[in-house]
Design a protein around this motif. Sequence first.
Motif, PDB file in Angstrom:
ATOM      1  N   TRP A  35      52.573  -1.696   4.549  1.00 37.10           N
ATOM      2  CA  TRP A  35      52.893  -0.511   4.998  1.00 37.10           C
ATOM      3  C   TRP A  35      51.473   0.749   5.597  1.00 37.10           C
ATOM      4  O   TRP A  35      51.353   0.677   5.533  1.00 37.10           O
ATOM      5  CB  TRP A  35      53.208   0.261   3.536  1.00 37.10           C
ATOM      6  CG  TRP A  35      53.982  -0.376   2.522  1.00 37.10           C
ATOM      7  CD1 TRP A  35      54.056  -1.059   1.774  1.00 37.10           C
ATOM      8  CD2 TRP A  35      55.640   0.773   2.503  1.00 37.10           C
ATOM      9  NE1 TRP A  35      55.389  -1.728   1.379  1.00 37.10           N
ATOM     10  CE2 TRP A  35      56.335  -0.006   0.992  1.00 37.10           C
ATOM     11  CE3 TRP A  35      56.118   2.232   2.624  1.00 37.10           C
ATOM     12  CZ2 TRP A  35      57.576   0.574   0.860  1.00 37.10           C
ATOM     13  CZ3 TRP A  35      56.891   2.538   1.938  1.00 37.10           C
ATOM     14  CH2 TRP A  35      57.770   1.665   1.099  1.00 37.10           C
ATOM     15  N   SER A  36      52.625   1.047   7.050  1.00 39.02           N
ATOM     16  CA  SER A  36      51.364   1.801   8.185  1.00 39.02           C
ATOM     17  C   SER A  36      52.626   2.518   8.717  1.00 39.02           C
ATOM     18  O   SER A  36      53.598   2.419   9.443  1.00 39.02           O
ATOM     19  CB  SER A  36      51.248   0.719   9.206  1.00 39.02           C
ATOM     20  OG  SER A  36      49.930   1.288   9.553  1.00 39.02           O
ATOM     21  N   ASN A  37      51.883   4.045   9.293  1.00 35.42           N
ATOM     22  CA  ASN A  37      52.094   5.024  10.174  1.00 35.42           C
ATOM     23  C   ASN A  37      50.944   4.642  10.636  1.00 35.42           C
ATOM     24  O   ASN A  37      49.782   5.244  10.828  1.00 35.42           O
ATOM     25  CB  ASN A  37      51.812   5.811   9.610  1.00 35.42           C
ATOM     26  CG  ASN A  37      52.277   7.528  10.328  1.00 35.42           C
ATOM     27  OD1 ASN A  37      52.324   7.143  12.135  1.00 35.42           O
ATOM     28  ND2 ASN A  37      52.252   8.703   9.999  1.00 35.42           N
ATOM     29  N   PRO A  38      50.992   3.369  11.964  1.00 37.26           N
ATOM     30  CA  PRO A  38      49.600   3.000  12.380  1.00 37.26           C
ATOM     31  C   PRO A  38      49.729   3.969  13.870  1.00 37.26           C
ATOM     32  O   PRO A  38      50.348   4.928  14.174  1.00 37.26           O
ATOM     33  CB  PRO A  38      50.377   1.909  13.694  1.00 37.26           C
ATOM     34  CG  PRO A  38      52.324   2.034  13.334  1.00 37.26           C
ATOM     35  CD  PRO A  38      52.486   3.041  12.187  1.00 37.26           C
ATOM     36  N   ALA A  39      47.645   3.515  13.969  1.00 36.20           N
ATOM     37  CA  ALA A  39      47.124   4.070  15.147  1.00 36.20           C
ATOM     38  C   ALA A  39      48.366   4.018  16.996  1.00 36.20           C
ATOM     39  O   ALA A  39      46.414   3.505  17.088  1.00 36.20           O
ATOM     40  CB  ALA A  39      45.702   4.571  14.849  1.00 36.20           C
ATOM     41  N   ILE A  40      48.490   4.489  16.547  1.00 36.69           N
ATOM     42  CA  ILE A  40      49.609   4.367  18.264  1.00 36.69           C
ATOM     43  C   ILE A  40      48.376   4.855  18.967  1.00 36.69           C
ATOM     44  O   ILE A  40      47.669   4.254  20.460  1.00 36.69           O
ATOM     45  CB  ILE A  40      50.999   5.167  18.524  1.00 36.69           C
ATOM     46  CG1 ILE A  40      51.660   4.743  17.001  1.00 36.69           C
ATOM     47  CG2 ILE A  40      51.132   5.065  19.589  1.00 36.69           C
ATOM     48  CD1 ILE A  40      52.343   3.404  17.807  1.00 36.69           C
ATOM     49  N   HIS A  41      47.607   5.855  18.883  1.00 34.47           N
ATOM     50  CA  HIS A  41      46.526   6.558  20.172  1.00 34.47           C
ATOM     51  C   HIS A  41      45.625   6.222  20.287  1.00 34.47           C
ATOM     52  O   HIS A  41      44.984   6.326  20.976  1.00 34.47           O
ATOM     53  CB  HIS A  41      46.617   8.254  19.710  1.00 34.47           C
ATOM     54  CG  HIS A  41      47.545   8.868  19.117  1.00 34.47           C
ATOM     55  ND1 HIS A  41      48.597   9.176  20.352  1.00 34.47           N
ATOM     56  CD2 HIS A  41      48.265   9.260  18.352  1.00 34.47           C
ATOM     57  CE1 HIS A  41      49.057  10.065  19.997  1.00 34.47           C
ATOM     58  NE2 HIS A  41      48.775  10.060  19.591  1.00 34.47           N
TER      59      HIS A  41
ATOM     60  N   GLY B  88      45.372   3.022  21.889  1.00 32.85           N
ATOM     61  CA  GLY B  88      46.469   2.419  22.480  1.00 32.85           C
ATOM     62  C   GLY B  88      46.516   1.450  22.558  1.00 32.85           C
ATOM     63  O   GLY B  88      46.299   0.410  21.073  1.00 32.85           O
ATOM     64  N   LYS B  89      47.658   0.459  23.178  1.00 30.75           N
ATOM     65  CA  LYS B  89      48.474  -0.651  23.508  1.00 30.75           C
ATOM     66  C   LYS B  89      47.423  -2.204  23.276  1.00 30.75           C
ATOM     67  O   LYS B  89      47.806  -2.759  21.867  1.00 30.75           O
ATOM     68  CB  LYS B  89      49.582  -0.527  24.380  1.00 30.75           C
ATOM     69  CG  LYS B  89      50.441  -1.569  24.293  1.00 30.75           C
ATOM     70  CD  LYS B  89      51.621  -1.737  25.599  1.00 30.75           C
ATOM     71  CE  LYS B  89      52.157  -0.629  25.224  1.00 30.75           C
ATOM     72  NZ  LYS B  89      53.427  -0.730  26.137  1.00 30.75           N
ATOM     73  N   PRO B  90      46.444  -1.549  23.816  1.00 34.42           N
ATOM     74  CA  PRO B  90      45.703  -3.158  23.309  1.00 34.42           C
ATOM     75  C   PRO B  90      45.617  -3.443  22.154  1.00 34.42           C
ATOM     76  O   PRO B  90      45.278  -4.299  21.489  1.00 34.42           O
ATOM     77  CB  PRO B  90      44.686  -2.917  24.522  1.00 34.42           C
ATOM     78  CG  PRO B  90      45.194  -2.157  25.606  1.00 34.42           C
ATOM     79  CD  PRO B  90      46.221  -1.261  25.286  1.00 34.42           C
ATOM     80  N   GLU B  91      44.607  -2.546  22.036  1.00 29.60           N
ATOM     81  CA  GLU B  91      44.094  -2.392  20.529  1.00 29.60           C
ATOM     82  C   GLU B  91      45.388  -2.090  19.277  1.00 29.60           C
ATOM     83  O   GLU B  91      44.960  -3.064  17.338  1.00 29.60           O
ATOM     84  CB  GLU B  91      42.937  -1.282  20.015  1.00 29.60           C
ATOM     85  CG  GLU B  91      41.619  -1.349  20.696  1.00 29.60           C
ATOM     86  CD  GLU B  91      40.949  -2.712  20.009  1.00 29.60           C
ATOM     87  OE1 GLU B  91      41.174  -2.775  19.206  1.00 29.60           O
ATOM     88  OE2 GLU B  91      40.259  -3.249  21.241  1.00 29.60           O
ATOM     89  N   LEU B  92      46.431  -1.801  19.642  1.00 29.63           N
ATOM     90  CA  LEU B  92      47.760  -1.878  18.764  1.00 29.63           C
ATOM     91  C   LEU B  92      47.868  -2.755  18.417  1.00 29.63           C
ATOM     92  O   LEU B  92      47.869  -3.354  16.902  1.00 29.63           O
ATOM     93  CB  LEU B  92      48.518  -0.279  18.746  1.00 29.63           C
ATOM     94  CG  LEU B  92      50.095  -0.392  18.240  1.00 29.63           C
ATOM     95  CD1 LEU B  92      49.287  -0.188  16.468  1.00 29.63           C
ATOM     96  CD2 LEU B  92      51.244   0.345  18.743  1.00 29.63           C
TER      97      LEU B  92
ATOM     98  N   LEU C  17      48.715  -7.669  15.401  1.00 29.98           N
ATOM     99  CA  LEU C  17      48.959  -9.849  14.982  1.00 29.98           C
ATOM    100  C   LEU C  17      47.427 -10.324  13.849  1.00 29.98           C
ATOM    101  O   LEU C  17      48.238 -11.052  13.018  1.00 29.98           O
ATOM    102  CB  LEU C  17      48.526  -9.980  16.972  1.00 29.98           C
ATOM    103  CG  LEU C  17      49.997  -9.474  17.527  1.00 29.98           C
ATOM    104  CD1 LEU C  17      49.361 -10.630  19.137  1.00 29.98           C
ATOM    105  CD2 LEU C  17      51.062 -10.886  17.070  1.00 29.98           C
ATOM    106  N   HIS C  18      46.789  -8.667  14.504  1.00 32.18           N
ATOM    107  CA  HIS C  18      45.780 -10.053  12.507  1.00 32.18           C
ATOM    108  C   HIS C  18      46.308  -9.948  11.596  1.00 32.18           C
ATOM    109  O   HIS C  18      46.047 -10.403  11.007  1.00 32.18           O
ATOM    110  CB  HIS C  18      44.640  -8.572  13.417  1.00 32.18           C
ATOM    111  CG  HIS C  18      43.143  -9.203  11.944  1.00 32.18           C
ATOM    112  ND1 HIS C  18      42.566 -10.203  11.801  1.00 32.18           N
ATOM    113  CD2 HIS C  18      43.522  -8.287  11.029  1.00 32.18           C
ATOM    114  CE1 HIS C  18      41.723 -10.238  10.846  1.00 32.18           C
ATOM    115  NE2 HIS C  18      42.501  -9.221  10.078  1.00 32.18           N
TER     116      HIS C  18
END
Length: 206
Positions: A129-135, A137-141, A146-147
């Motif tokens: 479950w997640s409200n992912p930290a979009i900010h 940046g796309k490469p780190e997101l 994937l991890h």
Amino acid sequence: MADHYFSAEPTSDDVRRTVGCQIWGKPYAFTTSTGVFSRDRLDRGTSILLREVPAPTTGGTYLDLGTGYGPIACALAVEDPKAQVWAVDVNNRALELTAENAKTAGVGDRVHPRLVDDVPAEVRFDQIWSNPAIHIGKPELHKMLLHWLARLAPGGVGWFVVGKNLGADSLQRWLTDQGYPCQRTASAKGFRVLRVTATDEAPAPS
């Protein structure tokens, strides 16, 4: 320089307050603080995720990715007494608050706040479950998703809420392209709720 909620060690004073909300029909009073995500209220994206997706009740091992002060992790553990919930964040203050809030909610023994590298490698998750930290940046997101998606158990499911204006639709396509079939299950107030699966299984009936 101002703290980001994804700072490992916030430098701002630890000024705490209580935030009240309802999740899955139950009242909660969470302790929050400066230097953590959405300290003043349960943020809109998380509220939509928890409104649109029914609480799991069948037991299992769950991951709250980017737990903040722990509202998702605590609610999952309360709703599913057989669940073990790992609450992951990079922010140590957030993890301290999650532990405190889990204890207050009576689920401190089943909510495990951890830094990313402190989750045992053998743990697999039935749900994420997640409200992912979009900010971040796309490469780190992408690297982060994937991890953790690689650690879904067979047949596991991920539930994510992402703002439409923050790239929810392109993220949905990207996840599918990476081998994680992704369907939009709800849209509300500018947010998309995405269901990600570890296989090509059909979505469960809503």
